[in-house]
Design an enzyme around this catalytic site. Structure first.
Site, PDB file in Angstrom:
ATOM      1  N   GLY A 163      -0.891 -29.983  22.766  1.00  0.00           N
ATOM      2  CA  GLY A 163      -0.049 -29.512  23.620  1.00  0.00           C
ATOM      3  C   GLY A 163       0.364 -28.037  22.823  1.00  0.00           C
ATOM      4  O   GLY A 163       1.362 -27.380  23.039  1.00  0.00           O
ATOM      5  N   GLU A 199     -11.508 -23.728  13.553  1.00  0.00           N
ATOM      6  CA  GLU A 199     -12.511 -23.716  14.422  1.00  0.00           C
ATOM      7  C   GLU A 199     -12.357 -22.174  14.737  1.00  0.00           C
ATOM      8  O   GLU A 199     -11.659 -21.576  14.529  1.00  0.00           O
ATOM      9  CB  GLU A 199     -12.001 -24.265  15.814  1.00  0.00           C
ATOM     10  CG  GLU A 199     -12.030 -25.484  16.244  1.00  0.00           C
ATOM     11  CD  GLU A 199     -11.463 -25.950  17.496  1.00  0.00           C
ATOM     12  OE1 GLU A 199     -11.598 -27.305  17.924  1.00  0.00           O
ATOM     13  OE2 GLU A 199     -10.888 -25.259  18.253  1.00  0.00           O
ATOM     14  N   HIS A 207      -9.538 -20.785  29.522  1.00  0.00           N
ATOM     15  CA  HIS A 207      -9.111 -22.414  29.264  1.00  0.00           C
ATOM     16  C   HIS A 207      -9.398 -23.146  30.522  1.00  0.00           C
ATOM     17  O   HIS A 207      -8.495 -22.782  31.522  1.00  0.00           O
ATOM     18  CB  HIS A 207      -7.682 -22.383  28.569  1.00  0.00           C
ATOM     19  CG  HIS A 207      -7.331 -23.666  28.598  1.00  0.00           C
ATOM     20  ND1 HIS A 207      -6.695 -24.201  27.311  1.00  0.00           N
ATOM     21  CD2 HIS A 207      -7.403 -24.894  29.347  1.00  0.00           C
ATOM     22  CE1 HIS A 207      -6.203 -25.514  27.491  1.00  0.00           C
ATOM     23  NE2 HIS A 207      -6.852 -25.787  28.615  1.00  0.00           N
ATOM     24  N   LYS A 236       0.691 -23.564  28.875  1.00  0.00           N
ATOM     25  CA  LYS A 236       0.316 -22.990  30.173  1.00  0.00           C
ATOM     26  C   LYS A 236       1.449 -22.601  30.886  1.00  0.00           C
ATOM     27  O   LYS A 236       2.366 -23.295  30.880  1.00  0.00           O
ATOM     28  CB  LYS A 236      -0.513 -24.347  30.979  1.00  0.00           C
ATOM     29  CG  LYS A 236      -1.878 -24.695  30.190  1.00  0.00           C
ATOM     30  CD  LYS A 236      -2.182 -26.225  30.611  1.00  0.00           C
ATOM     31  CE  LYS A 236      -3.239 -26.554  29.591  1.00  0.00           C
ATOM     32  NZ  LYS A 236      -3.540 -27.743  29.741  1.00  0.00           N
ATOM     33  N   GLU A 274     -10.696 -30.661  28.223  1.00  0.00           N
ATOM     34  CA  GLU A 274     -10.173 -29.380  28.021  1.00  0.00           C
ATOM     35  C   GLU A 274     -11.445 -28.662  27.156  1.00  0.00           C
ATOM     36  O   GLU A 274     -12.190 -29.132  26.438  1.00  0.00           O
ATOM     37  CB  GLU A 274      -9.047 -28.998  27.267  1.00  0.00           C
ATOM     38  CG  GLU A 274      -7.955 -29.715  27.810  1.00  0.00           C
ATOM     39  CD  GLU A 274      -6.324 -29.151  27.334  1.00  0.00           C
ATOM     40  OE1 GLU A 274      -5.424 -29.244  27.911  1.00  0.00           O
ATOM     41  OE2 GLU A 274      -6.472 -28.484  26.064  1.00  0.00           O
ATOM     42  N   ASN A 289      -7.319 -35.197  26.942  1.00  0.00           N
ATOM     43  CA  ASN A 289      -6.002 -35.391  26.902  1.00  0.00           C
ATOM     44  C   ASN A 289      -5.823 -36.998  27.739  1.00  0.00           C
ATOM     45  O   ASN A 289      -6.393 -37.061  28.912  1.00  0.00           O
ATOM     46  CB  ASN A 289      -5.162 -34.432  27.694  1.00  0.00           C
ATOM     47  CG  ASN A 289      -4.908 -33.230  26.780  1.00  0.00           C
ATOM     48  OD1 ASN A 289      -4.412 -33.276  25.713  1.00  0.00           O
ATOM     49  ND2 ASN A 289      -4.998 -32.174  27.444  1.00  0.00           N
ATOM     50  N   ARG A 291      -3.903 -39.000  29.515  1.00  0.00           N
ATOM     51  CA  ARG A 291      -3.067 -39.243  30.112  1.00  0.00           C
ATOM     52  C   ARG A 291      -2.938 -38.373  31.472  1.00  0.00           C
ATOM     53  O   ARG A 291      -3.960 -37.505  31.555  1.00  0.00           O
ATOM     54  CB  ARG A 291      -1.671 -38.884  29.430  1.00  0.00           C
ATOM     55  CG  ARG A 291      -1.822 -37.387  28.877  1.00  0.00           C
ATOM     56  CD  ARG A 291      -0.731 -36.788  28.186  1.00  0.00           C
ATOM     57  NE  ARG A 291      -0.887 -35.597  27.603  1.00  0.00           N
ATOM     58  CZ  ARG A 291      -0.988 -34.504  27.894  1.00  0.00           C
ATOM     59  NH1 ARG A 291      -1.026 -34.188  29.286  1.00  0.00           N
ATOM     60  NH2 ARG A 291      -1.311 -33.362  27.089  1.00  0.00           N
ATOM     61  N   ARG A 338       4.734 -23.029  36.599  1.00  0.00           N
ATOM     62  CA  ARG A 338       5.719 -23.846  35.972  1.00  0.00           C
ATOM     63  C   ARG A 338       7.133 -22.871  35.445  1.00  0.00           C
ATOM     64  O   ARG A 338       6.799 -21.984  34.805  1.00  0.00           O
ATOM     65  CB  ARG A 338       5.076 -24.223  34.682  1.00  0.00           C
ATOM     66  CG  ARG A 338       4.134 -25.035  34.588  1.00  0.00           C
ATOM     67  CD  ARG A 338       3.745 -25.614  33.215  1.00  0.00           C
ATOM     68  NE  ARG A 338       2.241 -26.147  33.282  1.00  0.00           N
ATOM     69  CZ  ARG A 338       1.717 -26.990  31.964  1.00  0.00           C
ATOM     70  NH1 ARG A 338       2.823 -27.084  31.105  1.00  0.00           N
ATOM     71  NH2 ARG A 338       0.653 -27.381  32.072  1.00  0.00           N
TER      72      ARG A 338
END
Lengths: 451, 70
Positions: A163, A199, A207, A236, A274, A289, A291, A338
């Site tokens: 997240g 990474e 994304h 996001k 993702e 993810n 969920r 959002r």
């Protein structure tokens, strides 16, 4: 399944209750002392206070929630997103209590929750991953050596993170040296494990994620992609489906990789894979993810399916409502905004009371809200107030419709990021659809330059 | 005496200084947590930490005194 307890709060609790009501399923909500006045508490058939405002003393009280679920004789628990949704211990305890957990099994959650194991699992399934380490890094010397091999900039990440929390971009060896201990300590403090890994930081990246769904009968389908590149603080802000400026080949590569990833862990229920997509449309697995995602509504808008209903069906042990990939079609374009209680430029959180909150009902516009007028957005939880989801036949129409709708949308009494939406909708890179995860950063730089 | 006050409601996540420490202007004295985000609180002036007015884990409101410098 006749009665479901929702172990969450805010807009997602309201969202789950809505589908349950439509399907004639009774709902039980749990809430903290800070949330007594929120819509989801009133919308549920029954609601129970579980503790004081801090999340550790309320929504994270797994045992208490299970006890309540048993006392209320619920058939299943829906975890929403965040909170207990990716806690495999909680899932085990729910199932041991004889209650259905609406989500994948504990083993899958555990595997995908550990980012290092997730990377290894995907590599074994021939899903491309971002170049980086395959084992946890113990010392700074080791980190420096690996970073030199993969090349700067690098992302230093907590294995148990997610997240957008517990990761930091390091531009140089000096930055890596400065950040190493603090990321480790923070990982330990937040996630209970100080395992970290590196990474390669992919520049000019997008994304893009793929919604997948599996059932207990071995069926797995994808529900297309979402472009979630408009981010601040690695989180996001605006998402759209399908992704603009992405070739058919790249899309097919993404879908195949996502379905492969899901098959590799025998995935059941809703999940999201993702990816990072670079400027040459190379696709790299980022994380899975396990969920329902915050941004699932845009997928619902472009497929016409209710993903919470799908989750309930799969949890009951039924087959996917649509199990043939060829029967799943894209219908138009959807964008989600959002609305956060935060400063629109510094993105600093800004809790406060909502004095006015007005929006109109309009066809093809959906507002999933967690708060209404006179509610207080408290500092205890994340700053998401509502999601505005706009659907239209084409991307151009969706953008025009969004601009109009957002201009008439009112929220007063606290700082929100409402004004940011129009700014981004007018950004050249957004209009063209070729924007990267740097879009907000670039917009801010431009503002600074214009001063 | 300068009082370093909280700019928002939240909980005290981490205190980086001890009583008697010298701090420079701009130094991160403590970190608040609000809405799942860490907010660093910087000293507005240099000075010596005379008193720490909050404990890690405490909930503070906007305007509450966090640290007193002399």
């Amino acid at each position: 399944m006749k009665k479901v307890l929702i172990a969450n709060r805010g807009e997602i609790a309201s969202r789950v209750i809505r589908t349950c009501k439509r399907l004639g399923i009774e709902t039980v909500a749990v809430y903290s002392e800070a949330d007594a006045e929120m819509p989801f508490v009133k919308e549920a058939d029954a609601a129970f206070l579980i503790g004081p405002p801090p999340i550790q003393q309320s929504y994270l009280q797994g045992e208490k929630i299970i006890e309540l679920a048993l006392r209320e004789a619920v058939d299943a628990i829906h975890p929403g997103y965040g909170i207990l949704s990716e806690n495999s211990e909680f899932v085990k305890r729910v199932e041991a209590a004889g209650i259905t957990f609406i989500g994948p099994d504990a083993e899958t959650i555990q595997k995908m929750g550990d980012k290092i194991i997730a990377r290894q699992t995907m590599q074994q399934a021939s899903v491309p991953v971002v170049p980086g380490t395959d084992e946890g890094i113990v010392s700074l010397e080791e980190a420096q050596k690996i970073a030199r091999e993969i090349g700067y900039p690098v992302m230093l990440k907590a294995s148990a993170g997610g997240g957008g929390v517990g990761m930091i971009r390091c531009e140089s060896e000096q930055a890596l040296s400065q950040q190493f201990e603090s990321v480790k300590n923070r990982a330990k403090m937040y996630f209970g494990s100080d395992a970290v890994f590196l990474e390669k930081f992919i520049t000019n990246a997008r994304h893009i994620e793929v919604q997948i769904f599996g059932d207990a009968h071995g069926n797995i389908v994808h529900l297309f992609e979402r472009n979630c590149s408009v981010q601040r603080r690695n989180q996001k802000v605006i998402e759209e489906a399908p992704s603009p400026n992405l070739s058919k080949e790249a899309k097919n590569k993404l879908y195949a990789a996502a379905v492969n990833a899901a098959q590799a862990v025998n995935y059941k229920n809703a999940g999201t894979v993702e990816f990072i997509v670079d400027e040459n449309e190379h696709v790299y697995f980022l994380e899975m993810n396990t969920r329902l995602q915050v941004e699932h509504p845009i997928t619902e808008e472009v497929t016409g399916f209710d993903l919470v209903e799908w989750q309930l069906e799969v949890a009951k042990g039924n087959e996917l409502p649509v199990k043939n990939q060829a029967d799943i079609h894209l219908q138009g374009h959807a964008i989600e905004f959002r609305l956060y209680a935060e400063d629109p430029k510094t993105f600093m959180p800004s809790p406060g009371g909502i004095q006015a909150f007005n929006f109109v009902d309009e066809a093809d516009v959906r507002v999933d809200y967690g708060y209404r007028e006179n509610n207080k957005v408290t500092p205890f939880y994340d700053p998401l107030i509502a999601k505005i989801i706009v659907h239209a036949n084409t991307r151009e129409e969706a953008i025009e419709k969004s601009k109009k709708y957002l201009a008439s949308f009112e929220i007063e009494g606290l700082k929100t990021n409402h004004s940011l939406f129009a700014e981004i909708l007018n950004e050249d890179a957004f209009v063209k659809g070729n924007y990267t995860t740097a879009i907000i950063e670039n917009w801010l730089k431009k503002l600074e330059g214009a001063k | 005496m300068t009082q370093l006050k909280s700019t928002m409601a939240g909980s005290v996540f981490k205190i980086n200084v001890n009583v008697g420490d010298q701090v420079e202007s701009g130094q991160v004295v403590l970190i608040l947590e609000s809405m799942k985000m860490e907010i660093p609180v910087e000293a507005e002036a240099s000075g010596e930490v005379a008193e720490i007015n909050a404990n890690e884990g405490d909930f503070v409101n906007e305007g509450d005194v966090l640290v007193t410098l002399k």
